[in-house]
Write an enzyme that holds these catalytic residues in place. Structure first.
Site, PDB file in Angstrom:
ATOM      1  N   ARG A  96      -0.276   4.344  -0.124  1.00  0.00           N
ATOM      2  CA  ARG A  96      -1.096   5.528   0.164  1.00  0.00           C
ATOM      3  C   ARG A  96      -0.672   6.223   1.457  1.00  0.00           C
ATOM      4  O   ARG A  96       0.020   5.666   2.298  1.00  0.00           O
ATOM      5  CB  ARG A  96      -2.578   5.134   0.297  1.00  0.00           C
ATOM      6  CG  ARG A  96      -3.222   4.795  -1.007  1.00  0.00           C
ATOM      7  CD  ARG A  96      -4.631   4.305  -0.798  1.00  0.00           C
ATOM      8  NE  ARG A  96      -4.665   3.052  -0.052  1.00  0.00           N
ATOM      9  CZ  ARG A  96      -5.782   2.434   0.306  1.00  0.00           C
ATOM     10  NH1 ARG A  96      -6.953   2.960  -0.003  1.00  0.00           N
ATOM     11  NH2 ARG A  96      -5.729   1.295   0.956  1.00  0.00           N
TER      12      ARG A  96
ATOM     13  N   ASP B 234       0.865  -1.177   0.000  1.00  0.00           N
ATOM     14  CA  ASP B 234       0.000   0.000   0.000  1.00  0.00           C
ATOM     15  C   ASP B 234       0.904   1.229   0.000  1.00  0.00           C
ATOM     16  O   ASP B 234       1.691   1.409   0.920  1.00  0.00           O
ATOM     17  CB  ASP B 234      -0.890  -0.030   1.252  1.00  0.00           C
ATOM     18  CG  ASP B 234      -2.064   0.925   1.154  1.00  0.00           C
ATOM     19  OD1 ASP B 234      -1.953   1.937   0.436  1.00  0.00           O
ATOM     20  OD2 ASP B 234      -3.087   0.657   1.816  1.00  0.00           O
TER      21      ASP B 234
HETATM   22  N1  LIG Z   1      -2.520  -2.294  -6.326  1.00  0.00           N
HETATM   23  C1  LIG Z   1      -3.772  -2.732  -6.308  1.00  0.00           C
HETATM   24  N2  LIG Z   1      -4.747  -1.882  -6.003  1.00  0.00           N
HETATM   25  C2  LIG Z   1      -6.003  -2.361  -5.967  1.00  0.00           C
HETATM   26  C3  LIG Z   1      -6.330  -3.691  -6.247  1.00  0.00           C
HETATM   27  N3  LIG Z   1      -7.671  -3.839  -6.138  1.00  0.00           N
HETATM   28  C4  LIG Z   1      -8.150  -2.618  -5.790  1.00  0.00           C
HETATM   29  N4  LIG Z   1      -7.156  -1.743  -5.683  1.00  0.00           N
HETATM   30  C5  LIG Z   1      -7.182  -0.336  -5.278  1.00  0.00           C
HETATM   31  O1  LIG Z   1      -7.393  -0.301  -3.887  1.00  0.00           O
HETATM   32  C6  LIG Z   1      -8.013   0.908  -3.547  1.00  0.00           C
HETATM   33  C7  LIG Z   1      -9.244   0.526  -2.747  1.00  0.00           C
HETATM   34  O2  LIG Z   1      -9.184   1.236  -1.668  1.00  0.00           O
HETATM   35  P1  LIG Z   1     -10.343   1.418  -0.583  1.00  0.00           P
HETATM   36  O3  LIG Z   1     -11.688   1.330  -1.206  1.00  0.00           O
HETATM   37  O4  LIG Z   1      -9.935   2.650   0.120  1.00  0.00           O
HETATM   38  O5  LIG Z   1     -10.231   0.124   0.294  1.00  0.00           O
HETATM   39  P2  LIG Z   1      -9.363  -0.353   1.506  1.00  0.00           P
HETATM   40  O6  LIG Z   1      -8.031   0.245   1.599  1.00  0.00           O
HETATM   41  O7  LIG Z   1      -9.418  -1.824   1.416  1.00  0.00           O
HETATM   42  O8  LIG Z   1     -10.143   0.117   2.785  1.00  0.00           O
HETATM   43  P3  LIG Z   1     -11.669   0.023   3.210  1.00  0.00           P
HETATM   44  O9  LIG Z   1     -12.474  -0.301   1.982  1.00  0.00           O
HETATM   45  O10 LIG Z   1     -11.924   1.372   3.749  1.00  0.00           O
HETATM   46  O11 LIG Z   1     -11.753  -1.029   4.232  1.00  0.00           O
HETATM   47  C8  LIG Z   1      -8.346   1.610  -4.844  1.00  0.00           C
HETATM   48  O12 LIG Z   1      -7.369   2.620  -5.098  1.00  0.00           O
HETATM   49  C9  LIG Z   1      -8.251   0.503  -5.866  1.00  0.00           C
HETATM   50  O13 LIG Z   1      -7.853   0.966  -7.146  1.00  0.00           O
HETATM   51  C10 LIG Z   1      -5.270  -4.571  -6.568  1.00  0.00           C
HETATM   52  O14 LIG Z   1      -5.430  -5.763  -6.782  1.00  0.00           O
HETATM   53  N5  LIG Z   1      -4.014  -4.047  -6.589  1.00  0.00           N
END
Ligand SMILES: Nc1nc2c(ncn2[C@@H]2O[C@H](COP(=O)(O)OP(=O)(O)OP(=O)(O)O)[C@@H](O)[C@H]2O)c(=O)[nH]1
Ligand SMILES: [Zn+2]
Length: 345
Positions: A280, A278
């Site tokens: 972020r 991550d």
């Molecule tokens: N690098 C990567 N990013 C992904 C993948 N699947 C989803 N994402 C990204 O993950 C992020 C999703 O973030 P959020 O919806 O904030 O989810 P989270 O961090 O799991 O947190 P909550 O949903 O709040 O529990 C988005 O920027 C998506 O583009 C993946 O397989 N790889």
């Protein structure tokens, strides 16, 4: 535009950048023609993120105390620009039968090195750079950079009413600009959040899930459910943060998806590409909340990093779980987030 923002644009455009004592160009974008001008003797070593070096099995050559430290690969005759592009691209790991022998060393200017890797990451490119020797003899212009500071200063740029399908509440859309890199983000204010701690969702951009209805993740349903819950609660704020792919950018996320097609999970795919699980940071989210006057919130999330990130910036947070039903395509992804990324039940 800040120096870092100009440098990010230059790296994307395949142009060289100087960061402190280093002159660099992104392996992914610099053309062979320009590289031969910048590096006429074909001596430039290649700077890789520590995660990518580990994925290439180069960890054994490194200091055990700093396993995530970046690595320089010495130039060898067989390392042509096209073989280097293939080496740094995890998508080609399965086609390549040999990635060696490679000789590595630790880069010298560690601050400049991490700044340079931070810039190329922020550019949404692979974390791999040519390290060019002093080019003062060359008349080629390069862009000067400072470290890319994570965006953390929010300025409200514009605000308007936005009727949203299926939402029985007044919605205001607020465009926010981050001073550090000029990136644009959105706050959607649903109803009239005020009084007690409002319901908030930090949503990281997910083009595939938010726009195309991808079933690989839970982003789209989480986004729509959050807005619905806010309307039912009398108000709330959704921050739409431009952190595609957990901060690695769109092309890299699609690369990660390609690796997942090969059987890697979401965490392994990020690492194989050379990123942290991550990338972020939630300082900008905290700044936006503060600028809207909210220092105490209820946060819809399952991700403890969001709670910690906001609390570190002085926002008082109470968690509200935000689970949506799984589907056959995202069940494994959600399980990996629980098992490896600490996501809460
Ligand atoms: N690098 C990567 N990013 C992904 C993948 N699947 C989803 N994402 C990204 O993950 C992020 C999703 O973030 P959020 O919806 O904030 O989810 P989270 O961090 O799991 O947190 P909550 O949903 O709040 O529990 C988005 O920027 C998506 O583009 C993946 O397989 N790889
Ligand atoms: Zn998604």
């Amino acid at each position: 535009m800040s120096k870092a923002a100009r440098a990010i644009a230059a790296l994307r455009a395949g142009r060289p950048v100087t960061v402190g004592g280093l002159t660099i160009a992104a392996v992914e974008t610099v053309t062979d023609e320009l590289l031969s001008l910048l590096d006429p003797d074909a001596r430039a070593p290649i700077l890789l993120s520590g995660a990518r070096a580990a994925a290439l099995g180069l960890a054994n050559q490194r200091d055990a105390a700093t396993p995530d430290a970046p690595v320089l690969i010495e130039r060898a005759d067989w390392l042509t620009p096209s073989s280097v592009r293939s080496l740094v691209d995890a998508g080609q790991d399965f086609a390549r039968f040999s990635a060696g022998p490679l000789t590595t060393r630790s880069p010298e200017h560690s601050d400049d090195t991490s700044a340079a890797l931070g810039l190329v990451r922020r550019a949404g490119l692979l974390p791999a750079l040519w390290v060019l020797s002093d080019r003062s003899a060359l008349s080629l212009e390069s862009c000067e950079a400072t470290a890319a500071i994570a965006p953390r200063t929010a300025t409200i740029a514009a605000r308007a009413a936005l009727p949203v399908e299926g939402l029985d509440a007044e919605v205001q859309i607020i465009a926010v600009r981050a001073e550090e890199d000029g990136s644009e983000h959105v706050a959607l204010q649903v109803g009239a959040p005020g009084g007690r701690a409002p319901l908030v969702r930090l949503h990281s951009e997910c083009l595939t899930g938010d726009v195309f209805g991808s079933l690989k993740c839970d982003c789209g349903p989480q986004l729509r459910a959050a807005l619905r819950l806010m309307a039912e609660d009398g108000g709330g704020i959704l921050l739409y943060l431009r952190q595609e792919g957990r901060g690695i950018g769109l092309a890299n996320k699609i690369r990660a998806y390609g690796l997942q097609d090969r059987g890697l999970d979401t965490v392994e795919a990020n690492r194989r590409l050379g990123f942290a699980d991550d990338e972020r940071d939630f300082a900008l989210a905290a700044a936006i909340l503060r600028s809207l006057g909210h220092r105490e919130i209820r946060l819809l999330t399952n991700n403890p990093a969001k709670l910690a990130g906001l609390e570190a910036e002085g926002i008082a947070v109470t968690r509200v779980p935000h689970h949506l039903p799984a589907n056959p395509h995202n069940a494994h992804y959600l399980a990996v987030k629980r098992a490896k990324s600490g996501h809460l039940d």
